[in-house]
Design an enzyme around this catalytic site. Structure first.
Site, short mmCIF file in Angstrom:
data_model
loop_
_atom_site.label_atom_id
_atom_site.label_comp_id
_atom_site.label_asym_id
_atom_site.label_seq_id
_atom_site.Cartn_x
_atom_site.Cartn_y
_atom_site.Cartn_z
N GLU A 156 118.52 -1.86 168.74
CA GLU A 156 117.44 -2.48 168.27
C GLU A 156 117.59 -4.12 168.66
O GLU A 156 118.52 -4.66 168.33
CB GLU A 156 117.13 -2.58 166.98
CG GLU A 156 115.99 -3.21 166.66
CD GLU A 156 115.24 -2.84 165.34
OE1 GLU A 156 114.32 -3.49 164.57
OE2 GLU A 156 115.88 -1.93 164.46
N VAL A 157 116.76 -4.39 169.63
CA VAL A 157 116.47 -5.74 170.11
C VAL A 157 117.64 -6.49 170.36
O VAL A 157 118.47 -7.69 169.95
CB VAL A 157 115.88 -6.80 168.94
CG1 VAL A 157 115.29 -8.14 169.46
CG2 VAL A 157 114.73 -6.14 168.29
#
Length: 265
Positions: A156-157
């Site tokens: 994630e990110v």
């Protein structure tokens, strides 16, 4: 219908990009499957069973609430309980020690690296891995999860370059959110896709509907209908004969006579 399995996802690694949604209800799960989205995530609460019922062929990774387990034994019991309720895999943001305990018992586990909301106290809510040192830390966490036996990892990110390196060098299925199109799945939350809330939306999200406006319209219609009902009762328009049940006159007469004999306590 037999659900998509961990084996099938891992066997297809590198050959396709799967679509993935975090869903909050059976209705959302059914809509996702109808749209061709066969990888779902959800909470392991009351929504899991109806989500499985609505999406019998989907792969479901159900989250284990962070902080609810503190030992290998608790992890194993909680993991099997989630599988028994219909999940294919257990999402877990706990340490590799607890993930390994579940994996040793054959429980497919989804780990998490990069921006991990449950661990954001240590990173902040930001992109993680933009420097060489931080990217190496993320990669080391991936290796720890892989060595612990995790089947999947949510990425994630993180920068696209880092996500690409992770995806190419791990046997785990990478579930990518906010890191380009290089992971094994393209993952978003249904709430972001549907536009169900006001306020902040993550940079990586994209709204394809405005459910806030739709809900406001529905609420206005609810209020209008309730007001019409109240006014109709006040004016004598409801109920009418068509809404009532009446006794046959003979039965009413018989009831009235016999009712006199019913004693009062």
């Amino acid at each position: 219908m037999t659900p998509l399995t961990t084996y099938e996802l891992r066997a297809a690694k590198g050959t396709r990009t799967w679509l993935q949604l975090h869903v909050d209800s059976g209705a959302e799960a059914a809509a996702a499957v109808e749209a061709g989205i066969m990888i779902l995530s959800c909470e392991p609460d009351h929504t899991l069973v109806p989500i499985r019922a609505a999406a019998p062929g989907a792969f479901i990774s159900a989250g284990m609430p962070h902080g609810t387990i503190a030992s290998e034994a608790e992890a194993i019991r909680a993991g099997f309980a989630i599988l028994e309720r219909g999940a294919n895999a257990v999402y877990c943001s706990h340490s590799p020690r607890l993930i390994e305990a579940m994996a040793r018992e054959g429980i497919p586990v989804t780990g998490h690296v990069g921006l991990v909301p449950n661990l954001a106290e240590w990173t902040g809510f930001r992109a993680v891995g933009k420097t060489a040192d931080e990217a190496l830390t993320v990669l080391a966490e991936v290796r720890d999860l892989e060595n612990a036996g995790a089947a999947c990892v949510e990425v994630e990110v993180v920068p696209v370059e880092l996500a690409d390196h992770i995806t190419r060098t791990t046997a785990m299925v990478t579930m990518g959110m906010g890191c380009g199109d290089v992971c094994d799945t393209q993952y978003l939350f249904s709430s972001d896709v549907l536009g169900t809330h006001r306020g902040h939306y993550p940079r990586h999200s994209k709204r394809y509907a405005d459910f806030v406006a739709l809900e406001a319209e529905l609420q206005a219609k609810r209020v209008a209908a309730f007001r019409d009902f109240a006014e109709d009762v006040a004016k004598g328009g409801y109920p009418t004969a068509g809404h009532e049940v009446r006794m046959d006159p003979a039965e009413l007469e018989a009831f009235t006579k016999r009712a006199q004999t019913i004693g009062r306590g």
